[in-house]
Design an enzyme around this catalytic site. Structure first.
Site, PDB file in Angstrom:
ATOM      1  N   ARG A 189       0.817  -1.210   0.000  1.00 37.71           N
ATOM      2  CA  ARG A 189       0.000   0.000   0.000  1.00 37.71           C
ATOM      3  C   ARG A 189       0.855   1.266   0.000  1.00 37.71           C
ATOM      4  O   ARG A 189       0.575   2.219  -0.720  1.00 37.71           O
ATOM      5  CB  ARG A 189      -0.923  -0.017   1.232  1.00 37.71           C
ATOM      6  CG  ARG A 189      -1.866   1.180   1.312  1.00 37.71           C
ATOM      7  CD  ARG A 189      -1.572   2.007   2.557  1.00 37.71           C
ATOM      8  NE  ARG A 189      -2.465   3.145   2.641  1.00 37.71           N
ATOM      9  CZ  ARG A 189      -2.178   4.352   2.163  1.00 37.71           C
ATOM     10  NH1 ARG A 189      -1.024   4.576   1.540  1.00 37.71           N
ATOM     11  NH2 ARG A 189      -3.044   5.350   2.276  1.00 37.71           N
ATOM     12  N   SER A 281     -31.062 -22.163   7.481  1.00 37.60           N
ATOM     13  CA  SER A 281     -31.255 -23.027   6.318  1.00 37.60           C
ATOM     14  C   SER A 281     -32.660 -22.824   5.793  1.00 37.60           C
ATOM     15  O   SER A 281     -33.604 -22.625   6.565  1.00 37.60           O
ATOM     16  CB  SER A 281     -31.041 -24.491   6.710  1.00 37.60           C
ATOM     17  OG  SER A 281     -31.537 -25.364   5.713  1.00 37.60           O
ATOM     18  N   ASN A 289     -25.717 -22.433  10.262  1.00 42.29           N
ATOM     19  CA  ASN A 289     -24.561 -22.663   9.391  1.00 42.29           C
ATOM     20  C   ASN A 289     -23.431 -21.671   9.660  1.00 42.29           C
ATOM     21  O   ASN A 289     -23.693 -20.488   9.923  1.00 42.29           O
ATOM     22  CB  ASN A 289     -24.983 -22.564   7.931  1.00 42.29           C
ATOM     23  CG  ASN A 289     -25.962 -23.640   7.526  1.00 42.29           C
ATOM     24  OD1 ASN A 289     -25.838 -24.776   7.968  1.00 42.29           O
ATOM     25  ND2 ASN A 289     -26.943 -23.290   6.709  1.00 42.29           N
ATOM     26  N   ARG A 320       3.545   0.276 -24.573  1.00 44.41           N
ATOM     27  CA  ARG A 320       2.189   0.154 -24.021  1.00 44.41           C
ATOM     28  C   ARG A 320       1.570  -1.053 -24.687  1.00 44.41           C
ATOM     29  O   ARG A 320       1.706  -1.230 -25.893  1.00 44.41           O
ATOM     30  CB  ARG A 320       1.359   1.420 -24.259  1.00 44.41           C
ATOM     31  CG  ARG A 320       1.817   2.591 -23.381  1.00 44.41           C
ATOM     32  CD  ARG A 320       0.959   3.826 -23.583  1.00 44.41           C
ATOM     33  NE  ARG A 320      -0.428   3.559 -23.263  1.00 44.41           N
ATOM     34  CZ  ARG A 320      -1.448   4.143 -23.912  1.00 44.41           C
ATOM     35  NH1 ARG A 320      -1.221   5.004 -24.895  1.00 44.41           N
ATOM     36  NH2 ARG A 320      -2.690   3.845 -23.566  1.00 44.41           N
TER      37      ARG A 320
END
Length: 446
Positions: A189, A281, A289, A320
């Site tokens: 980053r 479910s 779940n 490019r």
């Protein structure tokens, strides 16, 4: 000039890993539009800061570069003609700025300069969210590791009980992977660069427009957009994208490891952990779940293939490329979405995870004492001799399975072991090795 957009968008209906997450907002078409406009206005401001454009032009372009003035669907409809969205955006932005300062829009740049810079902005903005959620996840896992430092549970290798470990060490291991992902993402980053090269990466057009010091222009541009200044234009030097591919794929795998263990440990017949709020479910009312773990596991399976496309695009021809650059856009966006969305799910999973020590203890006894056979082999060898100890334990293991009796009971019947205190040797909680110390060491990492 204002375009109108049809009332439809990608809401993540088939992408529960990322749908409605912060990452969805930061990687959507509107986010890319915003980033491209940020890149365009930053370029004019950078030129104005060096006396290459009037200050009034910088103000006019910045004022006009508002995403709400441009419809993404109208731009998308015009994108195929030129092969990228920058071309129609520049035309629309130039018209929006007006005749006097319109010529300063995109001056000297090529489409890839803007698209690459916008992509890096989208990545940075998404990675900031990822890092925040990874911070939440590792914090919750650190709490679990400390709270359950000495809680024994079965260690499993090749799906079978092996020797005891502790839940604290398991949680510390999950956290270690999350921190590894955080460190890799943080490094990438902070290194993501702006892109500025002009038509063929020589910056020639900027010189033609009066920029004698193109390094100063590149630095000013990077500063305006809040990215690193590149050493070279990187139109076909795709290290930044490859770095993103690597750190994102690793992060997906790290989160996937956490999920894989939770999925295993939360099976009905194991039951050592459960998600804080399981999903329902459509057919079975009794089910809860492990939905968050499932989404993390799904993302971990998708990420490697997406990153493979980005690595393949490193082999980009000429100054490019035709196709290699274009192939990056969707896989990179999907990787950012997946990791961004699942990092948020992982934080919720870690913060809500329920641990069941009593079940862990019950499972430790599931093999009727055989889980400590390694310890017994080492302890009995000096007394009986190595060969005899192995022979005896092999026979008693067979009888444990065949007769349904505990290993402790069978050992107690052996005359040659009457002088040995078996109670300590047979207790799995007393055979966790250095698990506690390893957990402490792992928690020292910040």
């Amino acid at each position: 000039m204002t375009f109108t957009s049809p009332p439809y968008s990608d809401t993540g209906l088939l992408g529960p890993e990322w749908g409605l997450s912060g990452a969805a907002s930061e990687t959507g078409d509107h986010a890319y539009l915003r980033a491209m406009l940020d890149a365009e206005s930053a370029l004019t401001r950078a030129q104005a800061s060096l006396g290459l454009a009037p200050a009034e032009a910088a103000a006019a372009v910045t004022e006009a570069a508002v995403p709400g003035r441009f419809g993404v669907h109208a731009l998308a409809a015009r994108t195929p003609a030129g092969g990228n969205p920058v071309i129609p955006l520049v035309a629309a932005l130039t018209a929006e700025v007006g005749e006097e300062y319109g010529p300063y829009v995109h001056r000297g740049a090529t489409s890839q300069d803007i698209m690459d810079t916008a992509t890096m902005l989208v990545a940075v903005r998404t990675l900031d969210l990822v890092l925040a959620d990874l911070g939440r996840t590792e914090g919750a896992l650190a709490g679990l590791a400390a709270a359950y430092r000495d809680t024994p549970m079965p260690g499993r290798t090749l799906t079978q009980h092996a020797v005891p470990t502790t839940f604290g060490l398991k949680a510390a291991g999950w956290r270690s992977l999350i921190l590894d992902a955080r460190d890799r993402i943080s490094r990438v980053r902070d290194s993501l660069p702006a892109q500025l090269g002009g038509a063929a990466g020589t910056l020639a057009a900027f010189q033609a427009y009066g920029s004698e010091d193109t390094d100063a222009l590149t630095t000013a541009y990077a500063r305006e957009v809040g990215l690193a200044a590149p050493a070279l234009p990187w139109h076909t030097l795709r290290t930044p994208v490859a770095d993103l591919a690597g750190c994102l794929a690793f992060a997906a795998g790290a989160l996937g490891k956490f999920a894989a263990d939770v999925l295993t440990l939360s099976r009905t017949e194991i039951g050592e952990v459960t998600e804080g709020s399981g999903g329902g479910s459509s057919a079975m009312p009794h089910k809860a779940n492990p939905v968050r773990s499932t989404l993390l596991a799904a993302a971990a399976r998708r990420a490697p293939q997406l990153s493979a496309t980005l690595y393949a695009s490193v082999a980009a021809e000429d100054e490019r490329p035709a196709g290699a650059w274009h192939a990056e856009w969707e896989p990179l966006r999907n990787l950012l979405r997946l990791v961004g969305g699942t990092a948020a799910h992982a934080a919720e999973l870690a913060e809500g995870l329920r641990v069941h020590p009593a079940t862990m203890r019950r499972n430790l006894d599931a093999t009727r004492g055989l889980i400590v056979s390694e310890r017994l082999s080492a302890a009995l060898a000096p007394v009986l001799g190595r060969a005899r100890a192995k022979e005896l334990l092999t026979e008693l293991a067979r009888r444990t399975h065949a007769e349904g009796r505990s290993l402790h009971e069978l050992l107690a019947e052996q005359a040659e072991l009457k002088e040995i205190d078996l109670n300590d040797l047979i207790d799995p909680a007393h055979y966790t090795g250095s698990a506690g110390a390893l957990t402490d060491r792992a928690l020292e990492r910040r």
